[in-house]
Motif scaffolding. Sequence first.
Motif, PDB file in Angstrom:
ATOM      1  N   GLY A  83     -46.385 -17.100  86.977  1.00 18.34           N
ATOM      2  CA  GLY A  83     -45.200 -17.590  86.283  1.00 18.34           C
ATOM      3  C   GLY A  83     -44.503 -16.512  85.483  1.00 18.34           C
ATOM      4  O   GLY A  83     -45.139 -15.593  84.967  1.00 18.34           O
ATOM      5  N   ASP A  84     -43.184 -16.645  85.387  1.00 19.29           N
ATOM      6  CA  ASP A  84     -42.457 -15.768  84.473  1.00 19.29           C
ATOM      7  C   ASP A  84     -42.568 -16.356  83.057  1.00 19.29           C
ATOM      8  O   ASP A  84     -43.211 -17.393  82.860  1.00 19.29           O
ATOM      9  CB  ASP A  84     -41.005 -15.590  84.931  1.00 19.29           C
ATOM     10  CG  ASP A  84     -40.202 -16.893  84.974  1.00 19.29           C
ATOM     11  OD1 ASP A  84     -40.550 -17.867  84.249  1.00 19.29           O
ATOM     12  OD2 ASP A  84     -39.224 -16.962  85.734  1.00 19.29           O
ATOM     13  N   ASP A  86     -40.527 -17.959  81.156  1.00 20.55           N
ATOM     14  CA  ASP A  86     -39.993 -19.310  81.030  1.00 20.55           C
ATOM     15  C   ASP A  86     -40.966 -20.328  81.633  1.00 20.55           C
ATOM     16  O   ASP A  86     -41.232 -21.379  81.041  1.00 20.55           O
ATOM     17  CB  ASP A  86     -38.628 -19.403  81.708  1.00 20.55           C
ATOM     18  CG  ASP A  86     -37.919 -20.711  81.425  1.00 20.55           C
ATOM     19  OD1 ASP A  86     -37.838 -21.105  80.242  1.00 20.55           O
ATOM     20  OD2 ASP A  86     -37.460 -21.343  82.398  1.00 20.55           O
ATOM     21  N   GLU A  87     -41.510 -20.023  82.796  1.00 23.00           N
ATOM     22  CA  GLU A  87     -42.459 -20.930  83.443  1.00 23.00           C
ATOM     23  C   GLU A  87     -43.754 -21.038  82.627  1.00 23.00           C
ATOM     24  O   GLU A  87     -44.331 -22.131  82.505  1.00 23.00           O
ATOM     25  CB  GLU A  87     -42.757 -20.445  84.864  1.00 23.00           C
ATOM     26  CG  GLU A  87     -41.566 -20.601  85.786  1.00 23.00           C
ATOM     27  CD  GLU A  87     -41.703 -19.840  87.087  1.00 23.00           C
ATOM     28  OE1 GLU A  87     -41.157 -20.334  88.093  1.00 23.00           O
ATOM     29  OE2 GLU A  87     -42.333 -18.766  87.108  1.00 23.00           O
ATOM     30  N   GLN A  88     -44.201 -19.929  82.056  1.00 21.95           N
ATOM     31  CA  GLN A  88     -45.383 -19.972  81.196  1.00 21.95           C
ATOM     32  C   GLN A  88     -45.124 -20.860  79.982  1.00 21.95           C
ATOM     33  O   GLN A  88     -45.989 -21.645  79.580  1.00 21.95           O
ATOM     34  CB  GLN A  88     -45.776 -18.563  80.749  1.00 21.95           C
ATOM     35  CG  GLN A  88     -46.350 -17.718  81.854  1.00 21.95           C
ATOM     36  CD  GLN A  88     -46.587 -16.284  81.430  1.00 21.95           C
ATOM     37  OE1 GLN A  88     -46.116 -15.828  80.377  1.00 21.95           O
ATOM     38  NE2 GLN A  88     -47.323 -15.547  82.242  1.00 21.95           N
ATOM     39  N   HIS A  90     -43.058 -23.388  79.826  1.00 24.88           N
ATOM     40  CA  HIS A  90     -43.074 -24.782  80.301  1.00 24.88           C
ATOM     41  C   HIS A  90     -44.506 -25.259  80.538  1.00 24.88           C
ATOM     42  O   HIS A  90     -44.852 -26.403  80.216  1.00 24.88           O
ATOM     43  CB  HIS A  90     -42.241 -24.952  81.574  1.00 24.88           C
ATOM     44  CG  HIS A  90     -40.769 -24.909  81.328  1.00 24.88           C
ATOM     45  ND1 HIS A  90     -40.089 -25.889  80.638  1.00 24.88           N
ATOM     46  CD2 HIS A  90     -39.841 -23.990  81.663  1.00 24.88           C
ATOM     47  CE1 HIS A  90     -38.818 -25.579  80.557  1.00 24.88           C
ATOM     48  NE2 HIS A  90     -38.635 -24.424  81.169  1.00 24.88           N
TER      49      HIS A  90
END
Length: 102
Positions: A83-84, A86-88, A90
Motif C-alpha cells: 500500500g501507498d 493513503d492506502e496504509q 485507510h
Amino acid sequence: MDNFKDKIEGQMDQYDSEEKDQILENFNRFKQVLGDKVEKGEKLGLSEEQLAKGAELVANHLAKHEEPRNREQYLLQQLWEVGDKDEQHHLAHMLVKLVQKD
C-alpha cells in the motif's frame, strides 16, 4: 504529532519480550490489546482520525521491527507493504473499526 509518535513508540518499547511474544503470537490477543488501546484513546477524547494515526504508527513500528507470527499478521504486513501512504492510512482506519466492533 511528534509528541504523539514518541508516546506510541515509548509504549511499544515498554513491553518486555515475553509480553510482546504473548500479544503477537495470537491474532485475537493482538486485536484485544489494540482494542483496549483504542478504548482508552476514546475515553481520552481522541477522534477516529487520531486513533487511526496511532494505529498507523503501531503498524509502521511492527512492519519495521517484528516478523509476522501468524497468517493474519502476515496478510496485514503484505497489505501494508504494497500500500501507498493513503492506502496504509485507510487500512489503519479499518483496523480501528475492526477492534471497535469486538
